[in-house]
Enzyme design. Structure first.
Site, PDB file in Angstrom:
ATOM      1  N   LYS A 139       0.908  -1.269  -0.110  1.00  0.00           N
ATOM      2  CA  LYS A 139      -0.145   0.184  -0.015  1.00  0.00           C
ATOM      3  C   LYS A 139       0.939   1.228   0.092  1.00  0.00           C
ATOM      4  CE  LYS A 139      -3.613  -2.820   0.912  1.00  0.00           C
ATOM      5  NZ  LYS A 139      -4.733  -3.130   0.491  1.00  0.00           N
TER       6      LYS A 139
HETATM    7  C1  LIG Z   1      -5.475  -4.075   0.928  1.00  0.00           C
HETATM    8  C2  LIG Z   1      -6.984  -4.100   0.910  1.00  0.00           C
HETATM    9  C3  LIG Z   1      -7.962  -4.290   1.979  1.00  0.00           C
HETATM   10  C4  LIG Z   1      -7.384  -4.831   3.312  1.00  0.00           C
HETATM   11  O1  LIG Z   1      -6.169  -4.807   3.724  1.00  0.00           O
HETATM   12  P1  LIG Z   1      -5.339  -5.725   4.510  1.00  0.00           P
HETATM   13  O2  LIG Z   1      -4.659  -4.807   5.558  1.00  0.00           O
HETATM   14  O3  LIG Z   1      -4.658  -6.632   3.757  1.00  0.00           O
HETATM   15  O4  LIG Z   1      -6.409  -6.636   5.517  1.00  0.00           O
HETATM   16  C5  LIG Z   1      -9.179  -3.990   1.909  1.00  0.00           C
HETATM   17  N1  LIG Z   1      -9.931  -3.618   0.720  1.00  0.00           N
HETATM   18  C6  LIG Z   1      -9.251  -3.433  -0.284  1.00  0.00           C
HETATM   19  C7  LIG Z   1      -9.968  -2.866  -1.714  1.00  0.00           C
HETATM   20  C8  LIG Z   1      -7.877  -3.527  -0.297  1.00  0.00           C
HETATM   21  O5  LIG Z   1      -6.994  -3.317  -1.384  1.00  0.00           O
END
Ligand SMILES: *Cc1c(COP(=O)(O)O)cnc(C)c1O
Length: 374
Positions: free
Chosen positions: A184
């Site tokens: 991210k």
């Molecule tokens: C990454 C992501 C999540 C949740 O992320 P985690 O931290 O991996 O649980 C939720 N929604 C979207 C669209 C994502 O890309």
């Protein structure tokens, strides 16, 4: 000959992050120390939200919010099938029913025009997702939610730092969410956070993440059934440094995206990611879409050829409704034709802050020459 390997993503960690983590380790306060409120405060200041609740993943943040809103069996939550699985998984985990709406072919997010037909007396919330980090249309969706007296919960896990129509993404709904997995915009290793202006919602989530403990009550006093979704001070220390660098990250990500666009925008076989007007984009991934003349098999073959050349690629996103467990619930191909058409032909290319121009040129060269072979 040394083989060239270019990863799909990668974090941007400097000595500042390492020192911050080591400092927590030396302090002896590894969890529920000073770094948790400091990180939450920094996120509030950055987003302009009144409250934030940091937890151990973006998925946990979404799930806790549904629980805190009292959403469960018999309730419906509307979202989109063009997303990462977590957006839909949390609805099922809460015991509620996901109701999917196909995407708009231009925006690639939940089509506002199809939304109203899906609202029933059982609908409790609408969950817009910023697919591939793009908040296009979220304002319209939140407006529709409001006009029907429904919660809007904004899955902004891929869009921290993007400013749309003058507002930070994640701040359009009643609650917004960011994820901090290493691919991210910023990372805490693992982690996530909810932002909201609703004090009662934030307080419920704070209690639920910490075993249902009541604020101010003792360690072994629990006024509801909760979870352990706490984020350690080690993770928070990493997040504080990463967030302080977010403008630097945004600039670097824009430069990488610009370079890709320079190489690829001239090729008519490719459609690049849409970006709405009035949007200052903090790029999440770089995804290209093959034109309609290509099939899902072509895309898969292209991905294999790229992988064999040492290039990390991903099929962001396979349609959620076609995942094996969703098919068992009765979903099938043909249910959401726009999502299917898009997800059959998308391919994510290597993308991170420090991707060198020479790697981008190599990836684009391979991509275009493999396209000739299909
Ligand atoms: C990454 C992501 C999540 C949740 O992320 P985690 O931290 O991996 O649980 C939720 N929604 C979207 C669209 C994502 O890309």
């Amino acid at each position: 000959m040394t083989e060239r390997r270019i990863g799909l993503s990668g974090p941007d960690i400097t000595d500042a992050e390492i020192d911050a983590v080591v400092e927590v380790m030396r302090s002896g306060r590894l969890s529920l120390g000073p770094k948790l409120p400091e990180f939450e405060q920094a996120v509030c200041e950055y987003t302009g939200s009144k409250y934030s609740v940091a937890v151990n993943s973006g998925t946990s943040a979404l799930f806790l919010c549904l629980k805190a809103m009292g959403i469960g069996p018999g309730d419906e939550v509307i979202t989109t099938p063009f997303t990462f699985i977590a957006s839909v998984g949390v609805i099922l985990q809460a015991g509620a029913t996901p109701v999917l709406v196909d995407i708009d072919p231009q925006q690639l997010n939940m089509a506002p025009s199809l939304l109203e037909n899906k609202i029933t007396s059982a609908t409790k919330a609408i969950e817009p997702v910023h697919a591939l980090g793009n908040p296009w249309g979220v304002d319209d969706v939140c407006e529709i939610a409001k006009s029907h007296g429904l919660y809007s919960i904004e899955d902004s896990c891929e869009a921290l730092g993007t400013v749309y129509k003058g507002k930070k993404s994640g701040c359009f709904g009643d609650a917004g969410f960011y994820g901090f997995y290493p691919n991210k915009q910023i990372t805490t290793g693992e982690g996530g956070i909810m932002v909201t202006d609703d004090r009662a919602l934030a307080e419920s989530c704070i209690s639920l993440r910490n075993q249902g403990r009541a604020p101010g009550a003792g360690w072994l006093s629990h006024d509801r059934v909760g979870y352990n979704f706490r984020l350690s001070d080690i993770n928070c220390a990493l997040g504080i440094v990463q967030l302080a660098r977010i403008e630097e990250f945004k600039t670097k990500r824009k430069a990488v995206a610009r370079k890709y666009t320079e190489f690829l925008s001239v090729d008519e076989r490719l459609t690049l990611q849409p970006i709405p007007d009035d949007c200052d984009f903090n790029w999440f991934v770089y995804v290209v879409r093959l034109s309609e003349s290509f099939s899902a098999e072509d895309r898969d073959q292209l991905m294999s050829m790229m992988s064999e050349s040492g290039i990390g690629v991903g099929n962001y996103f396979p349609a959620v409704h076609l995942q094996p467990f969703m098919r068992k619930l009765g979903y099938k191909r043909g249910d959401f034709p726009v999502t299917e058409s898009v997800s059959d032909r998308t391919i994510a290319l290597p993308f991170h802050n420090n991707l060198p121009d020479s790697d981008i040129e190599f990836v684009c060269g391979k991509l275009l020459s493999f396209l000739d072979r299909l």
